[in-house]
Enzyme design. Sequence first.
Site, short mmCIF file in Angstrom:
data_model
loop_
_atom_site.label_atom_id
_atom_site.label_comp_id
_atom_site.label_asym_id
_atom_site.label_seq_id
_atom_site.Cartn_x
_atom_site.Cartn_y
_atom_site.Cartn_z
N HIS A 125 2.50 47.10 84.80
CA HIS A 125 3.70 48.15 84.25
C HIS A 125 3.20 49.76 84.18
O HIS A 125 4.09 50.55 84.06
CB HIS A 125 3.80 47.67 82.86
CG HIS A 125 4.10 46.11 82.54
ND1 HIS A 125 5.56 45.67 83.11
CD2 HIS A 125 3.57 45.16 82.10
CE1 HIS A 125 5.31 44.19 83.19
NE2 HIS A 125 4.32 44.06 82.60
N HIS A 182 6.60 46.58 78.25
CA HIS A 182 6.77 46.76 79.76
C HIS A 182 6.87 48.33 80.17
O HIS A 182 6.56 48.78 81.09
CB HIS A 182 7.70 45.90 80.27
CG HIS A 182 7.25 44.57 80.30
ND1 HIS A 182 7.99 43.39 80.97
CD2 HIS A 182 6.25 43.79 79.78
CE1 HIS A 182 7.49 42.41 80.88
NE2 HIS A 182 6.35 42.52 80.24
N ASP A 209 21.76 60.37 62.04
CA ASP A 209 22.82 61.14 61.91
C ASP A 209 23.67 60.58 60.57
O ASP A 209 23.00 59.64 59.83
CB ASP A 209 23.77 61.34 62.85
CG ASP A 209 24.43 59.79 63.34
OD1 ASP A 209 24.46 58.94 62.62
OD2 ASP A 209 25.41 60.13 64.29
N HIS A 210 24.74 61.00 60.27
CA HIS A 210 25.61 60.37 58.84
C HIS A 210 25.72 58.93 59.28
O HIS A 210 25.81 58.26 58.11
CB HIS A 210 26.62 61.48 58.56
CG HIS A 210 27.56 61.46 59.78
ND1 HIS A 210 27.21 62.33 61.14
CD2 HIS A 210 28.79 60.83 59.99
CE1 HIS A 210 28.29 62.22 61.71
NE2 HIS A 210 29.35 61.16 61.28
N THR A 255 25.87 53.78 66.92
CA THR A 255 25.75 52.68 67.95
C THR A 255 24.38 52.88 68.42
O THR A 255 23.98 52.06 69.07
CB THR A 255 26.77 52.95 68.94
OG1 THR A 255 26.48 54.16 69.68
CG2 THR A 255 28.36 52.66 68.64
N CYS A 286 21.90 56.12 64.69
CA CYS A 286 23.36 56.65 64.65
C CYS A 286 24.17 55.21 64.61
O CYS A 286 23.76 54.38 64.33
CB CYS A 286 23.67 57.61 66.03
SG CYS A 286 23.60 56.74 67.35
#
Length: 147
Positions: A133, A98, A8-9, A67, A65
């Site tokens: 796994h 995994h 995103d921006h 975060t 993004c």
Amino acid sequence: MKVLIASDHAGLELRQELVASLKERGVAHDDVGPVTRDSVDYPDFATRVARAVAAGEYALGVLVCGTGIGMSIVANKHRGVRAALCTTEFEARMARAHNDANVLCLGQRVVGAGVGRAILEAFLSTPFEGGRHERRVQKIREAESQG
């Protein structure tokens, strides 16, 4: 291996760094934007990447993004997507080895360009280990079908 990348921006600059890294490594990829810092809605970009990865059009996806949290939430709503929000190389290696993660999510406000590049490298270069796994990844698939 072909990678689809978007942001995103708030993730524009880190995404551009990661695209440069993909080019330097000779990794086939498509960059679906955005191209400016104008405000956009991250779910639109996360959905585009998640659908393409889930459909098998791309082996892996990368989403950025501010975060990485919003992108990972949206991407994981799509059946067949195992998106991992990673802040370290170790997390990226474990997500692939995994969990057979197929979408890497990063936060530009959390990791810098150098760390972001290293995380991407770890994600791309680590194969899924399978074995014990695989049973667990199969349980993830089953959970998706149970809603």
